[in-house]
Design a protein around this motif. Structure first.
Motif, mmCIF file in Angstrom:
data_model
loop_
_atom_site.group_PDB
_atom_site.id
_atom_site.type_symbol
_atom_site.label_atom_id
_atom_site.label_comp_id
_atom_site.label_asym_id
_atom_site.label_seq_id
_atom_site.Cartn_x
_atom_site.Cartn_y
_atom_site.Cartn_z
ATOM 1 N N PRO A 1 10.911 -2.059 7.369
ATOM 2 C CA PRO A 1 10.250 -1.391 6.351
ATOM 3 C C PRO A 1 9.411 -2.423 5.216
ATOM 4 N N GLY A 2 8.432 -1.945 4.857
ATOM 5 C CA GLY A 2 7.639 -2.779 3.815
ATOM 6 C C GLY A 2 6.629 -3.565 4.567
ATOM 7 N N VAL A 3 6.242 -3.697 5.804
ATOM 8 C CA VAL A 3 5.422 -4.392 6.700
ATOM 9 C C VAL A 3 4.253 -3.158 6.590
ATOM 10 N N GLU A 4 3.034 -3.469 6.145
ATOM 11 C CA GLU A 4 1.999 -2.613 6.173
ATOM 12 C C GLU A 4 0.950 -3.130 7.253
ATOM 13 N N GLN A 5 0.107 -2.137 7.729
ATOM 14 C CA GLN A 5 -0.967 -2.404 8.621
ATOM 15 C C GLN A 5 -2.203 -1.619 8.430
ATOM 16 N N VAL A 6 -3.205 -2.467 8.370
ATOM 17 C CA VAL A 6 -4.525 -1.784 8.274
ATOM 18 C C VAL A 6 -5.376 -1.832 9.344
ATOM 19 N N ASN A 7 -5.813 -0.813 10.239
ATOM 20 C CA ASN A 7 -6.744 -1.034 11.432
ATOM 21 C C ASN A 7 -8.002 -0.621 10.599
ATOM 22 N N PHE A 8 -9.135 -1.427 10.962
ATOM 23 C CA PHE A 8 -10.464 -0.936 10.395
ATOM 24 C C PHE A 8 -11.370 -1.407 11.495
ATOM 25 N N ARG A 9 -12.726 -0.822 11.393
ATOM 26 C CA ARG A 9 -14.010 -1.088 12.423
ATOM 27 C C ARG A 9 -15.132 -2.058 11.639
ATOM 28 N N VAL A 10 -15.139 -2.910 12.179
ATOM 29 C CA VAL A 10 -16.029 -4.099 11.530
ATOM 30 C C VAL A 10 -17.565 -3.364 11.605
ATOM 31 N N PRO A 11 -18.395 -3.428 10.453
ATOM 32 C CA PRO A 11 -19.674 -2.662 10.391
ATOM 33 C C PRO A 11 -20.551 -3.328 11.339
ATOM 34 N N MET B 1 0.846 -1.214 0.046
ATOM 35 C CA MET B 1 -0.010 -0.156 -0.022
ATOM 36 C C MET B 1 0.921 1.229 0.049
ATOM 37 N N ASN B 2 1.956 1.313 0.561
ATOM 38 C CA ASN B 2 3.023 2.357 0.604
ATOM 39 C C ASN B 2 2.164 3.793 0.950
ATOM 40 N N GLY B 3 1.419 3.510 2.301
ATOM 41 C CA GLY B 3 0.807 4.561 2.683
ATOM 42 C C GLY B 3 -0.480 5.229 1.971
ATOM 43 N N GLU B 4 -0.982 4.355 0.835
ATOM 44 C CA GLU B 4 -2.187 4.791 0.033
ATOM 45 C C GLU B 4 -3.236 4.059 0.737
ATOM 46 N N ALA B 5 -4.362 4.604 0.271
ATOM 47 C CA ALA B 5 -5.500 4.262 0.977
ATOM 48 C C ALA B 5 -5.869 2.832 0.699
ATOM 49 N N ALA B 6 -6.596 2.181 1.631
ATOM 50 C CA ALA B 6 -7.012 0.920 1.548
ATOM 51 C C ALA B 6 -8.600 0.960 1.700
ATOM 52 N N ILE B 7 -9.030 -0.099 0.955
ATOM 53 C CA ILE B 7 -10.517 -0.116 1.178
ATOM 54 C C ILE B 7 -10.954 -1.713 1.764
ATOM 55 N N ILE B 8 -11.728 -1.681 2.830
ATOM 56 C CA ILE B 8 -11.861 -2.806 3.381
ATOM 57 C C ILE B 8 -13.345 -3.214 3.199
ATOM 58 N N GLU B 9 -13.727 -4.453 3.186
ATOM 59 C CA GLU B 9 -14.795 -5.037 3.043
ATOM 60 C C GLU B 9 -15.021 -6.196 4.135
ATOM 61 N N SER C 1 -4.074 3.220 7.832
ATOM 62 C CA SER C 1 -3.482 2.485 6.606
ATOM 63 C C SER C 1 -1.985 3.065 6.400
ATOM 64 N N GLY C 2 -1.101 2.072 6.595
ATOM 65 C CA GLY C 2 0.286 2.859 6.468
ATOM 66 C C GLY C 2 1.144 1.619 6.906
ATOM 67 N N PRO C 3 2.552 2.167 7.272
ATOM 68 C CA PRO C 3 3.573 1.406 7.793
ATOM 69 C C PRO C 3 3.391 0.779 9.098
ATOM 70 N N ALA C 4 3.805 -0.180 9.619
ATOM 71 C CA ALA C 4 3.458 -0.951 10.634
ATOM 72 C C ALA C 4 4.453 -0.344 11.793
ATOM 73 N N PRO C 5 4.144 0.396 12.642
ATOM 74 C CA PRO C 5 5.180 0.843 13.666
ATOM 75 C C PRO C 5 6.150 -0.302 14.250
ATOM 76 N N GLY C 6 7.366 -0.126 14.252
ATOM 77 C CA GLY C 6 8.222 -0.811 14.978
ATOM 78 C C GLY C 6 8.545 -2.198 14.212
ATOM 79 N N LEU C 7 7.943 -2.439 12.926
ATOM 80 C CA LEU C 7 8.452 -3.620 12.217
ATOM 81 C C LEU C 7 9.352 -3.184 10.989
#
Length: 72
Positions: free
Chosen positions: A28-38, A1-9, A20-26
């Motif tokens: 480089p290249g590991v990405e993290q996405v936090n989302f809220r379940v509908p 994703m490289n800091g780009e927007a993610a869409i989660i369904e 949506s972006g880099p995973a802190p403390g890991l």
């Protein structure tokens, strides 16, 4: 994703992306996405599909591998 927007369904319903972006403390290249379940998601197994990339990139709009989560 490289800091780009993610869409989660979740079960084909759009989820709110909180981060949506880099995973802190890991490394480089590991990405993290936090989302809220509908709220409408029923308890039990749910399929999560993620999409990412920016318009014009070769993978824009292509889903990443799906995962299953347990909703309580």
């Amino acid at each position: 994703m490289n800091g780009e927007a993610a869409i989660i369904e979740v079960n084909r319903r759009r989820a709110e992306v909180l981060y949506s972006g880099p995973a802190p403390g890991l490394i480089p290249g590991v990405e993290q996405v936090n989302f809220r379940v509908p709220l409408e998601t029923a308890p039990g197994k749910a399929t999560v599909t993620a999409y990412g990339g920016k318009p014009g990139s070769s993978f824009y709009g292509d889903p990443w591998p799906r995962v299953t989560i347990e909703v309580r």
